[in-house]
Design a protein around this motif. Structure first.
Motif, PDB file in Angstrom:
ATOM      1  N   LEU A  53      15.797   7.957 -21.163  1.00 57.65           N
ATOM      2  CA  LEU A  53      14.618   8.811 -21.047  1.00 57.65           C
ATOM      3  C   LEU A  53      13.402   7.984 -20.661  1.00 57.65           C
ATOM      4  CD1 LEU A  53      13.589  11.692 -21.403  1.00 57.65           C
ATOM      5  CD2 LEU A  53      13.270  11.191 -23.829  1.00 57.65           C
ATOM      6  N   ASN A  54      13.239   6.832 -21.262  1.00 61.08           N
ATOM      7  CA  ASN A  54      12.103   5.962 -20.967  1.00 61.08           C
ATOM      8  C   ASN A  54      12.145   5.487 -19.511  1.00 61.08           C
ATOM      9  OD1 ASN A  54       9.747   4.441 -21.736  1.00 61.08           O
ATOM     10  ND2 ASN A  54      11.043   2.628 -21.716  1.00 61.08           N
ATOM     11  N   VAL A  55      13.262   4.958 -19.095  1.00 59.23           N
ATOM     12  CA  VAL A  55      13.389   4.430 -17.733  1.00 59.23           C
ATOM     13  C   VAL A  55      13.228   5.548 -16.704  1.00 59.23           C
ATOM     14  CG1 VAL A  55      15.029   3.399 -16.098  1.00 59.23           C
ATOM     15  CG2 VAL A  55      14.784   2.448 -18.396  1.00 59.23           C
ATOM     16  N   ILE A  87       5.092   8.313 -22.244  1.00 54.51           N
ATOM     17  CA  ILE A  87       5.760   7.008 -22.335  1.00 54.51           C
ATOM     18  C   ILE A  87       5.506   6.376 -23.711  1.00 54.51           C
ATOM     19  CG2 ILE A  87       5.863   4.659 -21.382  1.00 54.51           C
ATOM     20  CD1 ILE A  87       7.121   6.864 -19.583  1.00 54.51           C
ATOM     21  N   LYS A  88       4.281   6.447 -24.192  1.00 56.38           N
ATOM     22  CA  LYS A  88       3.972   5.897 -25.515  1.00 56.38           C
ATOM     23  C   LYS A  88       4.767   6.597 -26.606  1.00 56.38           C
ATOM     24  CE  LYS A  88      -0.637   4.259 -24.401  1.00 56.38           C
ATOM     25  NZ  LYS A  88      -2.070   4.497 -24.486  1.00 56.38           N
ATOM     26  N   GLN A  89       4.938   7.899 -26.477  1.00 58.79           N
ATOM     27  CA  GLN A  89       5.699   8.641 -27.485  1.00 58.79           C
ATOM     28  C   GLN A  89       7.173   8.232 -27.457  1.00 58.79           C
ATOM     29  OE1 GLN A  89       4.478  10.799 -29.935  1.00 58.79           O
ATOM     30  NE2 GLN A  89       6.535  10.406 -30.658  1.00 58.79           N
ATOM     31  N   ILE A  90       7.720   8.036 -26.285  1.00 55.87           N
ATOM     32  CA  ILE A  90       9.120   7.603 -26.179  1.00 55.87           C
ATOM     33  C   ILE A  90       9.266   6.209 -26.791  1.00 55.87           C
ATOM     34  CG2 ILE A  90      11.008   7.043 -24.593  1.00 55.87           C
ATOM     35  CD1 ILE A  90      10.338  10.091 -24.928  1.00 55.87           C
ATOM     36  N   PHE A  93       9.499   6.612 -30.422  1.00 62.20           N
ATOM     37  CA  PHE A  93      10.832   7.062 -30.832  1.00 62.20           C
ATOM     38  C   PHE A  93      11.804   5.880 -30.907  1.00 62.20           C
ATOM     39  CE2 PHE A  93       9.787  11.380 -28.813  1.00 62.20           C
ATOM     40  CZ  PHE A  93       9.338  11.889 -30.021  1.00 62.20           C
ATOM     41  N   LYS A  94      11.655   4.946 -29.982  1.00 63.48           N
ATOM     42  CA  LYS A  94      12.512   3.761 -30.011  1.00 63.48           C
ATOM     43  C   LYS A  94      12.250   2.961 -31.284  1.00 63.48           C
ATOM     44  CE  LYS A  94      13.896  -0.303 -27.402  1.00 63.48           C
ATOM     45  NZ  LYS A  94      13.725  -1.092 -26.191  1.00 63.48           N
ATOM     46  N   GLU A  95      10.983   2.794 -31.636  1.00 64.39           N
ATOM     47  CA  GLU A  95      10.636   2.094 -32.882  1.00 64.39           C
ATOM     48  C   GLU A  95      11.193   2.834 -34.091  1.00 64.39           C
ATOM     49  OE1 GLU A  95       6.424   1.319 -33.291  1.00 64.39           O
ATOM     50  OE2 GLU A  95       6.308   0.651 -31.202  1.00 64.39           O
ATOM     51  N   ASP A  96      11.045   4.151 -34.085  1.00 65.06           N
ATOM     52  CA  ASP A  96      11.561   4.960 -35.191  1.00 65.06           C
ATOM     53  C   ASP A  96      13.075   4.778 -35.331  1.00 65.06           C
ATOM     54  OD1 ASP A  96       8.989   5.876 -35.568  1.00 65.06           O
ATOM     55  OD2 ASP A  96       9.367   7.860 -34.700  1.00 65.06           O
ATOM     56  N   TYR A  97      13.764   4.775 -34.207  1.00 64.43           N
ATOM     57  CA  TYR A  97      15.222   4.577 -34.225  1.00 64.43           C
ATOM     58  C   TYR A  97      15.556   3.209 -34.812  1.00 64.43           C
ATOM     59  CZ  TYR A  97      19.913   3.520 -32.697  1.00 64.43           C
ATOM     60  OH  TYR A  97      21.231   3.135 -32.686  1.00 64.43           O
ATOM     61  N   LEU A  98      14.848   2.182 -34.340  1.00 61.21           N
ATOM     62  CA  LEU A  98      15.123   0.823 -34.814  1.00 61.21           C
ATOM     63  C   LEU A  98      14.787   0.659 -36.298  1.00 61.21           C
ATOM     64  CD1 LEU A  98      13.877  -1.186 -31.710  1.00 61.21           C
ATOM     65  CD2 LEU A  98      16.252  -0.736 -32.393  1.00 61.21           C
ATOM     66  N   ASN A  99      13.892   1.522 -36.791  1.00 63.13           N
ATOM     67  CA  ASN A  99      13.554   1.517 -38.220  1.00 63.13           C
ATOM     68  C   ASN A  99      14.413   2.498 -39.020  1.00 63.13           C
ATOM     69  OD1 ASN A  99      11.511  -0.469 -38.117  1.00 63.13           O
ATOM     70  ND2 ASN A  99      10.065   1.043 -37.325  1.00 63.13           N
ATOM     71  N   TYR A 106      15.615  14.748 -34.153  1.00 68.76           N
ATOM     72  CA  TYR A 106      14.879  16.008 -34.309  1.00 68.76           C
ATOM     73  C   TYR A 106      13.471  15.885 -33.728  1.00 68.76           C
ATOM     74  CZ  TYR A 106      18.665  17.155 -37.491  1.00 68.76           C
ATOM     75  OH  TYR A 106      19.892  17.387 -38.023  1.00 68.76           O
ATOM     76  N   GLU A 107      12.855  14.728 -33.941  1.00 76.99           N
ATOM     77  CA  GLU A 107      11.515  14.498 -33.407  1.00 76.99           C
ATOM     78  C   GLU A 107      11.534  14.478 -31.880  1.00 76.99           C
ATOM     79  OE1 GLU A 107      10.458  10.856 -35.356  1.00 76.99           O
ATOM     80  OE2 GLU A 107      10.190  11.852 -37.287  1.00 76.99           O
ATOM     81  N   ILE A 108      12.542  13.843 -31.314  1.00 73.99           N
ATOM     82  CA  ILE A 108      12.674  13.811 -29.851  1.00 73.99           C
ATOM     83  C   ILE A 108      12.902  15.225 -29.326  1.00 73.99           C
ATOM     84  CG2 ILE A 108      14.030  12.965 -27.897  1.00 73.99           C
ATOM     85  CD1 ILE A 108      14.717  10.502 -29.658  1.00 73.99           C
TER      86      ILE A 108
END
Length: 131
Positions: A53-55, A87-90, A93-99, A106-108
């Motif tokens: 999604l980011n790329v 882009i910042k929100q995505i 989400f990556k940070e949230d996943y890694l945490n 659900y947030e995505i």
């Protein structure tokens, strides 16, 4: 299944950009599957979708912005800001996943469903006359 289906009313009358939007909707549908599977989805599935999604969003936004610039779209700067916030929100989400945030899918899902309706349908339709 929770699924978003392409409808011609989403079209910006540009086959290339419509194709990009269809790809973003397909990624949304992948997130919908992850939400539906909840804890049975493989762990790597979420990060794969987030990364793709980011790329893809970066690629899409660059192409869309080029067309708007070429066409002289008067609200281009504001539109670029909306893209940057996406882009910042995505990235968040990556940070949230890694945490290990258990609600990241659900947030995505919530974010993308809102984005499809508010941005693709409402915002992108405004530049149609310029491209």
């Amino acid at each position: 299944m929770l699924e978003f289906k392409w409808d011609d009313s989403y079209s910006v009358d540009n086959d290339e950009i419509d194709g990009h939007h269809k790809k973003l909707i397909a990624l949304f549908n992948e997130v919908a599957k992850l939400v539906e599977q909840d804890k049975t989805a493989p762990l790597f599935s979420s990060i794969r979708v987030i990364s793709e999604l980011n790329v893809y969003a970066i690629f899409h936004f660059q192409e869309e912005e080029k067309l708007m610039e070429t066409g002289g779209y008067p609200d281009l700067d504001n539109h670029k800001e909306l893209h940057q916030s996406f882009i910042k929100q995505i990235e968040k989400f990556k940070e949230d996943y890694l945490n290990n945030d258990p609600l990241v899918n659900y947030e995505i899902f919530s974010f993308l469903s809102d984005w499809i309706i508010k941005h693709i349908i409402n915002q992108d339709s405004q530049y149609m006359p310029y491209i």
